[in-house]
Design a protein around this motif. Structure first.
Motif, mmCIF file in Angstrom:
data_model
loop_
_atom_site.group_PDB
_atom_site.id
_atom_site.type_symbol
_atom_site.label_atom_id
_atom_site.label_comp_id
_atom_site.label_asym_id
_atom_site.label_seq_id
_atom_site.Cartn_x
_atom_site.Cartn_y
_atom_site.Cartn_z
ATOM 1 N N LEU A 104 -39.768 13.202 10.821
ATOM 2 C CA LEU A 104 -40.661 12.369 10.005
ATOM 3 C C LEU A 104 -41.216 13.137 8.815
ATOM 4 O O LEU A 104 -41.368 12.579 7.719
ATOM 5 C CB LEU A 104 -41.804 11.823 10.872
ATOM 6 C CG LEU A 104 -41.389 10.802 11.942
ATOM 7 C CD1 LEU A 104 -42.589 10.421 12.807
ATOM 8 C CD2 LEU A 104 -40.768 9.560 11.312
ATOM 9 N N LEU A 105 -41.520 14.411 9.024
ATOM 10 C CA LEU A 105 -41.975 15.249 7.911
ATOM 11 C C LEU A 105 -40.888 15.354 6.845
ATOM 12 O O LEU A 105 -41.156 15.234 5.645
ATOM 13 C CB LEU A 105 -42.353 16.645 8.409
ATOM 14 C CG LEU A 105 -43.692 16.798 9.111
ATOM 15 C CD1 LEU A 105 -43.816 18.189 9.739
ATOM 16 C CD2 LEU A 105 -44.854 16.566 8.140
ATOM 17 N N PHE A 106 -39.665 15.593 7.283
ATOM 18 C CA PHE A 106 -38.556 15.718 6.334
ATOM 19 C C PHE A 106 -38.361 14.414 5.570
ATOM 20 O O PHE A 106 -38.210 14.418 4.338
ATOM 21 C CB PHE A 106 -37.272 16.092 7.072
ATOM 22 C CG PHE A 106 -36.175 16.572 6.155
ATOM 23 C CD1 PHE A 106 -35.976 17.927 5.955
ATOM 24 C CD2 PHE A 106 -35.361 15.670 5.488
ATOM 25 C CE1 PHE A 106 -34.984 18.369 5.093
ATOM 26 C CE2 PHE A 106 -34.367 16.102 4.628
ATOM 27 C CZ PHE A 106 -34.172 17.454 4.434
ATOM 28 N N LEU A 107 -38.386 13.294 6.284
ATOM 29 C CA LEU A 107 -38.215 12.001 5.638
ATOM 30 C C LEU A 107 -39.338 11.738 4.647
ATOM 31 O O LEU A 107 -39.096 11.262 3.522
ATOM 32 C CB LEU A 107 -38.186 10.902 6.704
ATOM 33 C CG LEU A 107 -38.032 9.463 6.201
ATOM 34 C CD1 LEU A 107 -36.719 9.284 5.462
ATOM 35 C CD2 LEU A 107 -38.126 8.476 7.371
ATOM 36 N N LEU A 111 -38.768 11.314 0.562
ATOM 37 C CA LEU A 111 -39.187 10.130 -0.191
ATOM 38 C C LEU A 111 -40.110 10.508 -1.346
ATOM 39 O O LEU A 111 -40.052 9.908 -2.429
ATOM 40 C CB LEU A 111 -39.884 9.133 0.745
ATOM 41 C CG LEU A 111 -38.975 8.464 1.788
ATOM 42 C CD1 LEU A 111 -39.797 7.610 2.747
ATOM 43 C CD2 LEU A 111 -37.902 7.618 1.104
ATOM 44 N N ILE A 112 -40.956 11.515 -1.127
ATOM 45 C CA ILE A 112 -41.794 12.018 -2.226
ATOM 46 C C ILE A 112 -40.900 12.584 -3.329
ATOM 47 O O ILE A 112 -41.159 12.392 -4.523
ATOM 48 C CB ILE A 112 -42.775 13.091 -1.719
ATOM 49 C CG1 ILE A 112 -43.879 12.438 -0.877
ATOM 50 C CG2 ILE A 112 -43.399 13.861 -2.884
ATOM 51 C CD1 ILE A 112 -44.884 13.413 -0.319
ATOM 52 N N GLY A 113 -39.831 13.288 -2.911
ATOM 53 C CA GLY A 113 -38.887 13.824 -3.884
ATOM 54 C C GLY A 113 -38.233 12.731 -4.706
ATOM 55 O O GLY A 113 -38.102 12.851 -5.929
ATOM 56 N N VAL A 114 -37.832 11.650 -4.036
ATOM 57 C CA VAL A 114 -37.219 10.513 -4.739
ATOM 58 C C VAL A 114 -38.213 9.894 -5.713
ATOM 59 O O VAL A 114 -37.890 9.646 -6.890
ATOM 60 C CB VAL A 114 -36.736 9.450 -3.722
ATOM 61 C CG1 VAL A 114 -36.317 8.168 -4.457
ATOM 62 C CG2 VAL A 114 -35.577 9.989 -2.898
ATOM 63 N N TYR A 115 -39.421 9.645 -5.239
ATOM 64 C CA TYR A 115 -40.436 9.006 -6.086
ATOM 65 C C TYR A 115 -40.788 9.894 -7.282
ATOM 66 O O TYR A 115 -40.853 9.409 -8.427
ATOM 67 C CB TYR A 115 -41.690 8.714 -5.268
ATOM 68 C CG TYR A 115 -42.813 8.130 -6.101
ATOM 69 C CD1 TYR A 115 -42.786 6.795 -6.497
ATOM 70 C CD2 TYR A 115 -43.882 8.925 -6.512
ATOM 71 C CE1 TYR A 115 -43.797 6.263 -7.280
ATOM 72 C CE2 TYR A 115 -44.899 8.406 -7.294
ATOM 73 C CZ TYR A 115 -44.858 7.070 -7.680
ATOM 74 O OH TYR A 115 -45.845 6.555 -8.472
ATOM 75 N N SER A 116 -41.005 11.167 -7.044
ATOM 76 C CA SER A 116 -41.389 12.082 -8.124
ATOM 77 C C SER A 116 -40.284 12.193 -9.163
ATOM 78 O O SER A 116 -40.547 12.226 -10.373
ATOM 79 C CB SER A 116 -41.708 13.468 -7.551
ATOM 80 O OG SER A 116 -42.777 13.399 -6.632
ATOM 81 N N ALA A 191 -36.561 19.107 1.777
ATOM 82 C CA ALA A 191 -36.609 17.647 1.659
ATOM 83 C C ALA A 191 -36.810 17.211 0.205
ATOM 84 O O ALA A 191 -36.188 16.248 -0.249
ATOM 85 C CB ALA A 191 -37.731 17.094 2.535
ATOM 86 N N LEU A 192 -37.668 17.912 -0.518
ATOM 87 C CA LEU A 192 -37.868 17.596 -1.943
ATOM 88 C C LEU A 192 -36.573 17.787 -2.727
ATOM 89 O O LEU A 192 -36.235 16.982 -3.606
ATOM 90 C CB LEU A 192 -38.967 18.480 -2.526
ATOM 91 C CG LEU A 192 -40.407 18.190 -2.093
ATOM 92 C CD1 LEU A 192 -41.368 19.223 -2.683
ATOM 93 C CD2 LEU A 192 -40.840 16.782 -2.515
#
Length: 320
Positions: A104-107, A111-116, A191-192
């Motif tokens: 869940l942390l990785f996911l 997602l923060i990486g995608v959004y940013s 993940a980012l």
């Protein structure tokens, strides 16, 4: 009987039992007798205190005894095979929660990486590096966006990637010593990068091309990084929440358990390195072959780290 009275009455026996488990010269007969007694206590605890820490503790003791008794049979020649096929999956059942947290942390960070990346182009370059971004843009212009996987010799790439991935896994585990914070940072970093990477190709209109190529090796590679993160979280939990153990004892146990988890990932890191070095470069392969490799890899990971531990746990419980 109240749980506190039950624990007080039998605590010394359990500590003796634990000591016998750690004694390499314990006779099989003695282990078997203790095993029978502890499973009786486990059965009682499951009946009257099903969700308590006492039941969890007794279950871990019984599982450890079960493993040791069976290891004392004529199986020493196949010790490594037994570790990967029986001992580790059964042992890993107790850390399914840490595995879920790591996932869940990785996911979340992906997602923060995608959004940013979607909000600021500079974020992609900050995470992936100007050199990589410029090289990939050049490859896209040359109609070979995945050319990066074809530049190095196959064997050199296989060895380099495998060694680097194992290094990342060991870092995710060892940095758990910082109360788990170091592990979370490693998970966040990777993940980012993944989120930014995937958005970069989406932005270039090449999302499917990137998915069907990089996830040939990335399915196993990312999965075992998450599992290595689980190992680091186990260490962090041992430091922060020692339960009934002394903090030092809990820390030592957590490090040993985390190391077992990392050891389990090494064959998978080798497979991921092999796929990246020898298979991913063949971008001309039909989609159905790439999809088959990706789904087979995902199925293997889920079966080994989630399904098999639950199956062995249920089987062991039935034997109790």
């Amino acid at each position: 009987m109240r749980e506190a009275a039950f624990v007080k009455q039998n605590k010394d026996k359990w500590l003796t039992y634990e000591s016998q488990l750690n004694n390499k010269i314990s006779s099989p007969e003695k282990l078997s007798n203790l095993y029978i007694e502890i499973t009786d206590h486990l059965s009682y605890s499951k009946t009257f205190y099903p969700n308590s820490s006492t039941t969890q503790y007794l279950n871990e003791l019984a599982s450890s005894a079960h493993q040791k008794i069976y290891k004392n049979k004529k199986e020493s020649r196949n010790k490594l095979v037994l570790f990967y096929t029986k001992e580790f999956p059964l042992f890993f059942y107790q850390y399914q929660k840490q595995l879920l947290i790591s996932f869940l942390l990785f996911l979340f960070f992906a997602l923060i990486g995608v959004y940013s990346a979607s909000q600021e182009d500079a974020f992609i370059r900050a995470v992936l590096g100007d050199g990589y971004v410029n090289m990939t843009l050049e490859n896209i212009k040359n109609n070979d966006p995945m050319a990066v996987y074809k530049q190095a010799a196959e064997t050199d790439m296989f060895l380099g990637i495998t060694i680097n991935n194992i290094r990342v896994g060991l870092m995710a585990f060892s940095l758990g010593i910082l109360a788990g914070i170091g592990t979370v940072l490693i998970i966040m970093q990777n993940a980012l990068m993944l989120g930014s990477f995937q958005y970069f190709f989406y932005d270039q209109g090449l999302l499917w091309e990137s998915v069907r190529t990089i996830w040939i090796h990335g399915t196993i590679e990312i999965s075992v990084i998450i599992i290595s993160g689980c190992a680091g979280l186990v260490v962090g939990k041992g430091i922060l929440f020692p339960k009934t153990y002394t903090r030092m004892h809990a820390f030592v146990k957590a490090v040993k358990d985390g190391l077992k988890i990392v050891m389990s990932t090494i064959p998978f890191f080798i497979v991921a390195g092999f796929l990246e070095g020898f298979v991913t470069r063949h971008t001309e392969m039909p989609d159905f072959i790439a999809i088959f490799i990706i789904l087979a890899s995902l199925s293997l990971i889920i079966w080994y780290y989630v399904i098999l531990p639950h199956q062995l746990y249920k089987k062991t419980n039935n034997e109790f």
